[in-house]
Design an enzyme around this catalytic site. Structure first.
Site, PDB file in Angstrom:
ATOM      1  N   ASN A   9      -2.244   7.829  -4.475  1.00 40.20           N
ATOM      2  CA  ASN A   9      -2.177   8.848  -5.991  1.00 40.20           C
ATOM      3  C   ASN A   9      -2.523   8.253  -6.619  1.00 40.20           C
ATOM      4  OD1 ASN A   9      -0.795   9.908  -7.417  1.00 40.20           O
ATOM      5  ND2 ASN A   9       1.594   9.517  -6.801  1.00 40.20           N
ATOM      6  N   TRP A  10      -3.814   8.762  -7.340  1.00 39.26           N
ATOM      7  CA  TRP A  10      -4.243   8.678  -8.296  1.00 39.26           C
ATOM      8  C   TRP A  10      -3.580   8.792  -9.856  1.00 39.26           C
ATOM      9  CZ3 TRP A  10      -9.906  10.449  -7.206  1.00 39.26           C
ATOM     10  CH2 TRP A  10     -10.834   9.824  -5.843  1.00 39.26           C
ATOM     11  N   LYS A  11      -3.167   9.814  -9.967  1.00 41.02           N
ATOM     12  CA  LYS A  11      -1.926  10.580 -11.282  1.00 41.02           C
ATOM     13  C   LYS A  11      -3.282  11.304 -12.430  1.00 41.02           C
ATOM     14  CE  LYS A  11       1.035   6.388  -9.908  1.00 41.02           C
ATOM     15  NZ  LYS A  11       1.752   5.929  -9.927  1.00 41.02           N
ATOM     16  N   HIS A  95       7.524  12.609  -6.924  1.00 42.39           N
ATOM     17  CA  HIS A  95       7.403  11.374  -7.368  1.00 42.39           C
ATOM     18  C   HIS A  95       8.218  11.586  -8.448  1.00 42.39           C
ATOM     19  CE1 HIS A  95       5.332   8.517  -9.264  1.00 42.39           C
ATOM     20  NE2 HIS A  95       4.658   7.990  -8.347  1.00 42.39           N
ATOM     21  N   GLU A  97       7.827  10.070 -11.714  1.00 38.57           N
ATOM     22  CA  GLU A  97       6.909  10.371 -12.749  1.00 38.57           C
ATOM     23  C   GLU A  97       7.371  12.127 -12.644  1.00 38.57           C
ATOM     24  OE1 GLU A  97       3.447   8.618 -12.273  1.00 38.57           O
ATOM     25  OE2 GLU A  97       4.261   7.068 -12.222  1.00 38.57           O
ATOM     26  N   GLU A 167      10.147   4.933  -2.587  1.00 37.10           N
ATOM     27  CA  GLU A 167       9.039   4.706  -4.008  1.00 37.10           C
ATOM     28  C   GLU A 167      10.634   3.724  -5.116  1.00 37.10           C
ATOM     29  OE1 GLU A 167       4.916   5.232  -4.414  1.00 37.10           O
ATOM     30  OE2 GLU A 167       6.080   7.030  -5.540  1.00 37.10           O
ATOM     31  N   GLY A 173       4.710   0.542 -10.021  1.00 42.20           N
ATOM     32  CA  GLY A 173       2.968   0.034 -11.455  1.00 42.20           C
ATOM     33  C   GLY A 173       4.036  -0.680 -12.574  1.00 42.20           C
ATOM     34  N   SER A 213       3.425  -0.453  -6.252  1.00 43.21           N
ATOM     35  CA  SER A 213       3.014  -2.018  -6.437  1.00 43.21           C
ATOM     36  C   SER A 213       2.625  -2.327  -4.703  1.00 43.21           C
ATOM     37  CB  SER A 213       3.471  -2.561  -7.980  1.00 43.21           C
ATOM     38  OG  SER A 213       4.376  -2.896  -8.624  1.00 43.21           O
ATOM     39  N   GLY A 234      -0.511   3.560  -5.609  1.00 40.72           N
ATOM     40  CA  GLY A 234      -1.006   4.031  -7.508  1.00 40.72           C
ATOM     41  C   GLY A 234      -1.566   3.382  -7.904  1.00 40.72           C
ATOM     42  N   GLY A 235      -1.924   2.606  -8.315  1.00 40.00           N
ATOM     43  CA  GLY A 235      -2.846   1.665  -9.061  1.00 40.00           C
ATOM     44  C   GLY A 235      -3.902   1.297  -8.624  1.00 40.00           C
TER      45      GLY A 235
HETATM   46  P1  PGA Z   1       1.450   1.828  -8.051  1.00 40.38           P
HETATM   47  O1  PGA Z   1       2.263   3.289  -8.020  1.00 40.38           O
HETATM   48  O2  PGA Z   1       0.995   1.319  -6.833  1.00 40.38           O
HETATM   49  O3  PGA Z   1       1.048   1.986  -9.004  1.00 40.38           O
HETATM   50  O4  PGA Z   1       2.871   1.161  -8.280  1.00 40.38           O
HETATM   51  C1  PGA Z   1       3.325   4.207  -6.676  1.00 40.38           C
HETATM   52  C2  PGA Z   1       2.760   5.295  -7.105  1.00 40.38           C
HETATM   53  O5  PGA Z   1       2.771   5.990  -8.137  1.00 40.38           O
HETATM   54  O6  PGA Z   1       2.995   6.246  -5.670  1.00 40.38           O
END
Ligand code: PGA
Length: 250
Positions: A9-11, A95, A97, A167, A173, A213, A234-235
């Protein structure tokens, strides 16, 4: 056998030029097809480009979100038809967010899920508890109600198009990961809950990803757990080397 999946997930990261670099590095590094199915979810403006770039590779493309309506006066939004018309048939919904910053509720997500299914899309459905909820020992109840409210009115046949991504919000994050045991405990609970609401077969067939993470250093241990079928990253998905290492962690 349920699919093993590693999705990035590149956000809201990577412009078109940066996406091009990351995609070509990924194609190179993932030449030897990993055991897991690999998916990347760039931002809307890069989706068509990513889809074209990845044609002929084993890497799939997903959108990070979509609107529940078919079309109309929803300035700034993207419909299921727009996504499928460029070849994108997978969408991440729910998600944390989107829930936290854009007010997405379970009820709204149920509508989005219905629309995506109508367009024959695959849904990576995200959910998970917040830190306070875990501290209060409420995490199982929270997760159960998120699933129930958004997904449990679906027909069992629809579950073929659902991928779950557990998640825990406190791990997204933050650098803080659920331990492999915590992930396994929750994934087993999720499978049991689905089995009770549907059948053991539906529960056995659904892929349940862990997100929060995940890094090359911890992926192997987490993915080794029997009810963890991969990860939503994510990251670490923004760097080809680390994402490829995670994808090869099975
Ligand atoms: P993260 O994000 O790996 O940066 O913790 C995961 C996600 O939001 O899907």
């Amino acid at each position: 056998m349920r699919a093993k999946i590693v999705a990035g997930n590149w956000k809201m990261n990577k412009n078109i030029a940066d996406s091009g670099v990351l995609l070509s590095e990924l194609k190179e590094k993932l030449k030897e097809t990993p055991e897991a199915k690999v998916i990347v979810a760039p931002t809307f403006t890069n989706l068509y480009y990513a889809f074209e770039e990845l044609k002929g590779s084993d890497i799939d493309v997903a959108a990070q979100n979509m609107h529940q309506a078919e079309s109309g006066a929803f300035t700034g939004e993207i419909s299921a038809d727009m996504l499928t018309s460029i070849g994108v048939t997978t969408v991440i919904l729910g998600h944390s967010e989107r829930r936290a910053y854009f007010g997405e509720t379970d009820e709204l997500l149920a509508e989005k899920v219905a629309t995506a299914l109508k367009h024959n899309m695959t849904i990576i459905f995200c959910f998970g508890e917040e830190l306070e909820e875990r501290k209060d020992n409420n995490h199982f109840a929270v997760v159960e109600s998120q699933l129930k409210n958004a997904l449990f009115s679906l027909d069992s046949s629809a579950w073929k198009q659902i991928v779950l991504a557990y998640e825990p919000v406190w791990a997204i994050g933050t650098g803080e990961t659920a331990t492999p045991e915590q992930a396994q405990e929750m994934h087993a609970f999720i499978r049991k809950t689905i089995s009770e609401a549907y059948t053991a077969e539906v529960a056995e067939e659904v892929s349940i990803l862990y997100g929060g993470s995940v890094k090359p250093a911890n992926a192997k241990e987490i993915f080794a757990k029997p009810d963890v079928d991969g990860g939503l990253i994510g990251g670490a998905s923004l760097d080809a080397e680390s994402f490829a290492a995670i994808a090869n962690s099975f």
